[in-house]
Design an enzyme around this catalytic site. Structure first.
Site, PDB file in Angstrom:
ATOM      1  N   ASP A 182      50.374  -3.101  23.503  1.00 31.54           N
ATOM      2  CA  ASP A 182      51.329  -4.064  22.916  1.00 31.54           C
ATOM      3  C   ASP A 182      52.470  -3.335  22.209  1.00 31.54           C
ATOM      4  O   ASP A 182      53.068  -3.862  21.276  1.00 31.54           O
ATOM      5  CB  ASP A 182      50.602  -5.010  21.950  1.00 31.54           C
ATOM      6  CG  ASP A 182      49.936  -4.270  20.809  1.00 31.54           C
ATOM      7  OD1 ASP A 182      49.583  -3.089  20.990  1.00 31.54           O
ATOM      8  OD2 ASP A 182      49.777  -4.858  19.728  1.00 31.54           O
ATOM      9  N   ASP A 223      55.827  -3.081  17.758  1.00 28.16           N
ATOM     10  CA  ASP A 223      54.385  -3.281  17.936  1.00 28.16           C
ATOM     11  C   ASP A 223      54.055  -4.709  17.494  1.00 28.16           C
ATOM     12  O   ASP A 223      54.595  -5.205  16.516  1.00 28.16           O
ATOM     13  CB  ASP A 223      53.641  -2.254  17.059  1.00 28.16           C
ATOM     14  CG  ASP A 223      52.144  -2.401  17.148  1.00 28.16           C
ATOM     15  OD1 ASP A 223      51.544  -1.675  17.942  1.00 28.16           O
ATOM     16  OD2 ASP A 223      51.590  -3.237  16.424  1.00 28.16           O
ATOM     17  N   LEU A 224      53.155  -5.370  18.244  1.00 22.83           N
ATOM     18  CA  LEU A 224      52.786  -6.741  17.887  1.00 22.83           C
ATOM     19  C   LEU A 224      51.684  -6.727  16.825  1.00 22.83           C
ATOM     20  O   LEU A 224      50.678  -6.033  16.999  1.00 22.83           O
ATOM     21  CB  LEU A 224      52.298  -7.498  19.123  1.00 22.83           C
ATOM     22  CG  LEU A 224      53.312  -7.676  20.252  1.00 22.83           C
ATOM     23  CD1 LEU A 224      52.672  -8.411  21.427  1.00 22.83           C
ATOM     24  CD2 LEU A 224      54.541  -8.437  19.766  1.00 22.83           C
TER      25      LEU A 224
END
Length: 205
Positions: free
Chosen positions: A120, A77-78
């Site tokens: 994301d 995950d960003l």
């Protein structure tokens, strides 16, 4: 008309029909491949989509169980991606996702299945032998460094969690949940570290 001329004309006609037939088959094959690619890939990043991932993982589990192999699932995950969308717009956000997808494709192996799971969030689904587990951590650290360096102005980073079949779970749903939970633990620890550092910078600690 002489017989030899008739035969020659028929041969030419047959060659022309064969050529047209081959061209038609090639076009049909290209269309089938194009349709298949669209069905299994995320249109923005070109990574595999969720539908393909679940179908692929179902077959991989059967094979891994039969052969006694290990499967690694990495949930990525960003961090701070919302900041990009909120301050630079969704178009720039989409460009960032495409660039992150390209970094993933360049770092991981061609035959690893890299998936845009949603927004994301990304999943890497790969077969690794137990002696390769150390390499996974090195690859992830390298990926994180590349993302942080490339998107320094957005303070973008990466959190990730890893789950391994058959040690952590023996089905895809549990493997995803475990990797996701570990990813959030990492994210939570980073937030706490950032908070403590902020307090230190402001001389509260």
């Amino acid at each position: 008309m002489r017989e030899d001329i008739k035969i020659k004309l028929l041969q030419n006609l047959l060659e022309e029909i064969t050529k047209k037939y081959d061209e038609f088959i090639a076009m049909q094959q290209d269309k089938i491949e194009e349709t298949f690619e669209k069905a299994i890939k995320d249109p923005l990043t070109g990574l595999y989509n969720r539908s393909y991932f679940f179908e692929y993982s179902r077959k991989s589990f059967k094979k891994a169980k039969r052969k006694g192999e290990n499967i690694v699932l990495i949930f990525l995950d960003l961090d701070n991606f919302k900041y990009v969308n909120d301050n630079y717009g969704h178009k720039r956000g989409d460009e960032v996702l495409k660039e992150v997808a390209n970094i993933l494709k360049n770092i991981f192996r061609e035959y690893d299945v890299i998936v845009r799971y949603g927004g994301d969030e990304f999943i890497i689904f790969a077969e690794f032998s137990s002696k390769d587990f150390g390499n996974i951590d090195n690859l992830l650290k390298f990926f994180k460094e590349r993302v942080e360096e490339k998107f320094k102005k957005y303070t973008l980073s990466v959190s990730y969690g890893i789950a391994v079949f058959p040690f952590d779970a023996d089905n895809i749903k549990d493997l995803i949940n475990i990797a996701d939970k570990r990813m959030y633990e990492q994210k939570k620890q980073k937030k706490m570290r950032n908070y403590v550092n902020k307090l230190r910078r402001n001389s509260f600690l």
